[in-house]
Scaffold this active site. Structure first.
Site, mmCIF file in Angstrom:
data_model
loop_
_atom_site.group_PDB
_atom_site.id
_atom_site.type_symbol
_atom_site.label_atom_id
_atom_site.label_comp_id
_atom_site.label_asym_id
_atom_site.label_seq_id
_atom_site.Cartn_x
_atom_site.Cartn_y
_atom_site.Cartn_z
ATOM 1 N N GLY A 120 0.778 -1.240 0.000
ATOM 2 C CA GLY A 120 0.000 0.000 0.000
ATOM 3 C C GLY A 120 0.813 1.295 0.000
ATOM 4 O O GLY A 120 0.256 2.358 -0.239
ATOM 5 N N ASP A 121 2.115 1.200 0.287
ATOM 6 C CA ASP A 121 2.952 2.421 0.308
ATOM 7 C C ASP A 121 4.356 2.026 -0.139
ATOM 8 O O ASP A 121 5.353 2.342 0.510
ATOM 9 C CB ASP A 121 2.964 3.003 1.728
ATOM 10 C CG ASP A 121 3.557 4.413 1.791
ATOM 11 O OD1 ASP A 121 3.979 4.945 0.736
ATOM 12 O OD2 ASP A 121 3.627 4.974 2.892
ATOM 13 N N LEU A 122 4.404 1.286 -1.255
ATOM 14 C CA LEU A 122 5.646 0.602 -1.624
ATOM 15 C C LEU A 122 6.578 1.486 -2.454
ATOM 16 O O LEU A 122 6.838 1.227 -3.618
ATOM 17 C CB LEU A 122 5.325 -0.698 -2.378
ATOM 18 C CG LEU A 122 6.490 -1.678 -2.520
ATOM 19 C CD1 LEU A 122 7.012 -2.122 -1.177
ATOM 20 C CD2 LEU A 122 6.091 -2.873 -3.360
#
Ligand code: ADP
Length: 287
Positions: free
Chosen positions: A195-197
């Site tokens: 999700g926040d890669l």
């Protein structure tokens, strides 16, 4: 650097952890981070007195969800969490991962593709969480496009309009693009996402295994993580080759990257404004 006394006390009183020494770790964008040497070995502590009360609990839940998928990617063990609403300061204590010199990007890509095979019944997640320091809504949806429109783009766009960081007349361009989403994004099943890669949210450990940190998990379109990875220049070619050895990309992925990345770009607009706002505006007006 100074280690807050109230956190030191909670660790000692509630968790039996006494700190011998500590040093601050750079690289994070939001929190204070420390490597601490304790009676239980070397540990990693994140602390933020101004974060929302449940900020670190949500991060811990995300790490737990990733770990529970059975992924071979390394996920740090959570040792203790402080929720400021329960009288303890907000902190997250994890196992300390010693960073290696290099890692196996191909395996990282392949294992991420396998992680994405962890399916949910809905798009969204059991609980809301955070992306950076901003709230991320995870109400469950059956349809990916509706979820993307209503729970990813719309809340961030509203925030940017309300703060004046973006001009409200961009709404017309957003509506135009929004109407195209069904044609742009291939159908998918809900996949567990980091999700926040971006590049700052993974590291390689001493054995060269990729370690996922600082997630903003939910079940979503698997291309979200891949697009995110390209937000600031992209990961190595080996990473994408590894991913495709498990799950080949669908045609048109390259063109979809900026569409998926409207979300992290809007998050940057809301956190930092400035050139991110002009970048977003340029992209949207090109539709
Ligand atoms: P923030 O939430 O402030 O962005 P991060 O979780 O990204 O902070 O962590 C900041 C830095 O600390 C990372 O860039 C990474 O290098 C390092 N780090 C994060 N977690 C660990 C860990 N468990 N062990 C060792 N180093 C870590």
């Amino acid at each position: 650097m100074y280690l807050p006394e109230n956190v030191v006390n909670v660790l000692s009183d509630r968790h039996g952890i006494t700190i011998n020494n500590h040093r601050s770790v750079s690289g994070g964008s939001i929190n204070h981070a420390y490597l601490i040497s304790t009676n239980k070995g070397q540990l990693f502590l994140k602390y933020n007195p101004s974060a929302p009360h449940d900020f670190f609990e949500k991060e811990a839940l995300g790490l737990h969800a990733l770990k529970s998928s059975g992924t071979s990617l390394r996920i740090p063990d959570v040792i203790a969490v402080g929720n400021a609403a329960t009288g303890t300061p907000g902190f997250l204590l994890m196992e300390y991962i010693e960073e290696g010199r290099s890692g196996n990007s191909y395996t990282f890509g392949a294992e991420l593709a396998k992680l994405h095979q962890t399916r949910g019944e809905y798009f969204g997640f059991d609980t809301d969480n955070y992306i950076g320091s901003l709230p991320q809504q995870n109400e469950k949806y059956r349809d990916w496009i509706d979820f993307f429109r209503e729970k990813r783009i719309a809340p961030q766009l509203r925030m940017a309009f309300d703060s004046g960081r973006l001009s409200k007349n961009l709404d017309v361009s957003w509506k135009r693009l929004s109407n195209e989403l069904e044609n742009l994004m291939p159908a998918c099943k809900p996949s567990l996402l980091h999700g926040d890669l971006w590049g700052g949210n993974y590291l390689f450990d001493a054995a060269g295994t990729a370690v996922l940190i600082d997630p903003a998990v939910y079940y979503g379109h698997p291309e979200v993580d891949l697009a995110f990875s390209k937000m600031f220049g992209g990961f190595s070619e080996d990473f994408y080759r590894g991913y495709e050895s498990v799950t080949p990309l669908e045609p048109g992925f390259r063109d979809r990257v900026p569409v998926f990345n409207m979300y992290p770009l809007l998050v940057h607009v809301n956190l930092f404004g400035g050139h991110y706002a002009s970048q977003f505006e340029r992209f949207l007006r090109s539709w």
